[in-house]
Design a protein around this motif. Structure first.
Motif, PDB file in Angstrom:
ATOM      1  N   LEU A  55       0.857  -1.173   0.000  1.00  0.00           N
ATOM      2  CA  LEU A  55       0.000   0.000   0.000  1.00  0.00           C
ATOM      3  C   LEU A  55       0.896   1.226   0.000  1.00  0.00           C
ATOM      4  CD1 LEU A  55      -2.855   1.284   0.412  1.00  0.00           C
ATOM      5  CD2 LEU A  55      -2.402   1.118   2.859  1.00  0.00           C
ATOM      6  N   GLY A  56       0.683   2.136  -0.952  1.00  0.00           N
ATOM      7  CA  GLY A  56       1.533   3.312  -1.047  1.00  0.00           C
ATOM      8  C   GLY A  56       0.733   4.592  -1.097  1.00  0.00           C
ATOM      9  N   GLY A  57       1.352   5.672  -0.702  1.00  0.00           N
ATOM     10  CA  GLY A  57       0.732   6.985  -0.724  1.00  0.00           C
ATOM     11  C   GLY A  57       1.475   7.928   0.196  1.00  0.00           C
ATOM     12  N   LEU A  58       0.758   8.889   0.735  1.00  0.00           N
ATOM     13  CA  LEU A  58       1.329   9.858   1.662  1.00  0.00           C
ATOM     14  C   LEU A  58       0.747   9.636   3.054  1.00  0.00           C
ATOM     15  CD1 LEU A  58       0.982  13.091  -0.502  1.00  0.00           C
ATOM     16  CD2 LEU A  58       3.004  11.662  -0.216  1.00  0.00           C
ATOM     17  N   VAL A  59       1.558   9.889   4.092  1.00  0.00           N
ATOM     18  CA  VAL A  59       1.066   9.815   5.463  1.00  0.00           C
ATOM     19  C   VAL A  59       0.180  11.042   5.666  1.00  0.00           C
ATOM     20  CG1 VAL A  59       1.683   9.806   7.901  1.00  0.00           C
ATOM     21  CG2 VAL A  59       3.123   8.609   6.246  1.00  0.00           C
ATOM     22  N   GLU A  60      -1.082  10.805   5.999  1.00  0.00           N
ATOM     23  CA  GLU A  60      -2.039  11.897   6.137  1.00  0.00           C
ATOM     24  C   GLU A  60      -1.714  12.744   7.361  1.00  0.00           C
ATOM     25  OE1 GLU A  60      -6.795  12.562   5.545  1.00  0.00           O
ATOM     26  OE2 GLU A  60      -6.065  10.552   6.002  1.00  0.00           O
ATOM     27  N   LYS A  61      -1.818  14.057   7.183  1.00  0.00           N
ATOM     28  CA  LYS A  61      -1.492  15.001   8.252  1.00  0.00           C
ATOM     29  C   LYS A  61      -2.446  14.831   9.437  1.00  0.00           C
ATOM     30  CE  LYS A  61      -0.308  19.768   8.995  1.00  0.00           C
ATOM     31  NZ  LYS A  61       0.096  20.981   8.340  1.00  0.00           N
ATOM     32  N   GLY A  62      -1.877  14.790  10.642  1.00  0.00           N
ATOM     33  CA  GLY A  62      -2.670  14.722  11.872  1.00  0.00           C
ATOM     34  C   GLY A  62      -3.182  13.348  12.231  1.00  0.00           C
ATOM     35  N   THR A  63      -2.700  12.292  11.576  1.00  0.00           N
ATOM     36  CA  THR A  63      -3.237  10.961  11.843  1.00  0.00           C
ATOM     37  C   THR A  63      -2.270  10.039  12.577  1.00  0.00           C
ATOM     38  OG1 THR A  63      -2.517  10.094   9.691  1.00  0.00           O
ATOM     39  CG2 THR A  63      -4.730  11.066   9.820  1.00  0.00           C
ATOM     40  N   ILE A  64      -1.048  10.474  12.827  1.00  0.00           N
ATOM     41  CA  ILE A  64      -0.077   9.602  13.495  1.00  0.00           C
ATOM     42  C   ILE A  64      -0.414   9.522  14.975  1.00  0.00           C
ATOM     43  CG2 ILE A  64       2.340   9.233  14.073  1.00  0.00           C
ATOM     44  CD1 ILE A  64       3.074  10.697  11.499  1.00  0.00           C
ATOM     45  N   VAL A  65      -0.671   8.298  15.457  1.00  0.00           N
ATOM     46  CA  VAL A  65      -1.004   8.063  16.865  1.00  0.00           C
ATOM     47  C   VAL A  65      -0.054   6.992  17.390  1.00  0.00           C
ATOM     48  CG1 VAL A  65      -2.771   7.304  18.484  1.00  0.00           C
ATOM     49  CG2 VAL A  65      -3.430   8.611  16.465  1.00  0.00           C
ATOM     50  N   ARG A  66       0.733   7.352  18.375  1.00  0.00           N
ATOM     51  CA  ARG A  66       1.669   6.398  18.978  1.00  0.00           C
ATOM     52  C   ARG A  66       0.942   5.623  20.061  1.00  0.00           C
ATOM     53  NH1 ARG A  66       6.363   6.951  16.055  1.00  0.00           N
ATOM     54  NH2 ARG A  66       6.632   9.081  15.390  1.00  0.00           N
ATOM     55  N   GLY A  67       1.070   4.302  20.007  1.00  0.00           N
ATOM     56  CA  GLY A  67       0.401   3.447  20.982  1.00  0.00           C
ATOM     57  C   GLY A  67       1.385   2.894  21.989  1.00  0.00           C
ATOM     58  N   GLN A  68       1.041   1.745  22.554  1.00  0.00           N
ATOM     59  CA  GLN A  68       1.897   1.064  23.527  1.00  0.00           C
ATOM     60  C   GLN A  68       3.168   0.571  22.847  1.00  0.00           C
ATOM     61  OE1 GLN A  68       1.310   1.561  26.479  1.00  0.00           O
ATOM     62  NE2 GLN A  68      -0.209   0.213  27.367  1.00  0.00           N
ATOM     63  N   GLN A  99       4.603  12.756   3.931  1.00  0.00           N
ATOM     64  CA  GLN A  99       5.728  12.195   3.208  1.00  0.00           C
ATOM     65  C   GLN A  99       5.303  10.886   2.558  1.00  0.00           C
ATOM     66  OE1 GLN A  99       8.939  13.578   2.761  1.00  0.00           O
ATOM     67  NE2 GLN A  99       7.700  15.289   3.470  1.00  0.00           N
ATOM     68  N   GLY A 100       5.975  10.527   1.486  1.00  0.00           N
ATOM     69  CA  GLY A 100       5.684   9.281   0.802  1.00  0.00           C
ATOM     70  C   GLY A 100       6.019   8.081   1.659  1.00  0.00           C
ATOM     71  N   VAL A 101       5.165   7.070   1.578  1.00  0.00           N
ATOM     72  CA  VAL A 101       5.371   5.863   2.374  1.00  0.00           C
ATOM     73  C   VAL A 101       4.870   4.651   1.583  1.00  0.00           C
ATOM     74  CG1 VAL A 101       3.158   5.956   3.591  1.00  0.00           C
ATOM     75  CG2 VAL A 101       5.090   4.914   4.706  1.00  0.00           C
ATOM     76  N   ILE A 102       5.542   3.540   1.776  1.00  0.00           N
ATOM     77  CA  ILE A 102       5.082   2.273   1.222  1.00  0.00           C
ATOM     78  C   ILE A 102       5.038   1.287   2.374  1.00  0.00           C
ATOM     79  CG2 ILE A 102       5.598   0.374  -0.328  1.00  0.00           C
ATOM     80  CD1 ILE A 102       6.524   2.300  -2.294  1.00  0.00           C
ATOM     81  N   THR A 103       3.875   0.693   2.571  1.00  0.00           N
ATOM     82  CA  THR A 103       3.704  -0.290   3.640  1.00  0.00           C
ATOM     83  C   THR A 103       3.419  -1.644   3.002  1.00  0.00           C
ATOM     84  OG1 THR A 103       1.356   0.195   3.803  1.00  0.00           O
ATOM     85  CG2 THR A 103       2.819   1.418   5.245  1.00  0.00           C
ATOM     86  N   GLU A 104       3.860  -2.673   3.652  1.00  0.00           N
ATOM     87  CA  GLU A 104       3.622  -4.026   3.159  1.00  0.00           C
ATOM     88  C   GLU A 104       2.979  -4.834   4.269  1.00  0.00           C
ATOM     89  OE1 GLU A 104       6.157  -7.551   0.985  1.00  0.00           O
ATOM     90  OE2 GLU A 104       6.970  -5.533   1.069  1.00  0.00           O
ATOM     91  N   GLY A 105       1.895  -5.516   3.948  1.00  0.00           N
ATOM     92  CA  GLY A 105       1.182  -6.307   4.939  1.00  0.00           C
ATOM     93  C   GLY A 105      -0.146  -6.777   4.396  1.00  0.00           C
TER      94      GLY A 105
END
Length: 147
Positions: A55-68, A99-105
């Motif tokens: 899955l590729g695209g940009l990290v959406e602004k304001g959506t990064i949430v750090r968990g445990q 920023q551009g990101v590519i995730t695999e899963g």
């Protein structure tokens, strides 16, 4: 057995062996294939939960949430649609919003994309051509952005 029959049986045996080896190779490669999608492409594609994709695209602004621990949740967007992603692990240094990101899963049963690897890109020179072209066509990506 005559000489011709022996030669023919050796040739046929070799052909059967090569055919089996070729078939097994293609089967193994098909099992390891990861198809590449943008968030808007997922609406048109039928991706089953558990099917491995990129899955590729940009990290959406304001959506990064750090968990445990090292668990992080964020959204990947292409300007049209967004996909929720969770990742457990150490993120690349270049990972940040817009920023551009590519995730695999793969997707879980709830529709969240569970990534097992994340690649962050700082500009389009290192992004797969189809991702950069798609983002540019939608007006989301600009040359030189993110440097």
């Amino acid at each position: 057995m005559t000489r011709k029959q022996k030669r023919l049986s050796v040739i046929l045996g070799g052909l059967v062996f090569l055919g089996a080896a070729t078939g097994l190779t293609f089967y193994a490669l098909g099992q390891k294939a990861s198809y590449f999608y943008m968030p808007a492409d997922l609406a048109k594609a039928s991706v089953a939960p558990g099917q491995r994709i990129r899955l590729g695209g940009l990290v959406e602004k304001g959506t990064i949430v750090r968990g445990q621990g090292t668990t992080v949740a964020f959204d990947v967007t292409d300007g049209e649609k967004s996909v929720k992603v969770t990742y457990t692990g150490i993120l690349p240094d270049l990972f940040r919003e817009e920023q551009g990101v590519i995730t695999e899963g793969s997707f879980d049963q709830g529709g969240t994309f569970v990534a097992d690897s994340v690649l962050a890109k700082h500009d389009e020179r290192y992004m797969p051509k189809e991702v950069a072209d798609s983002l540019k066509a939608k007006g989301v990506w600009e040359d030189g952005k993110g440097e």
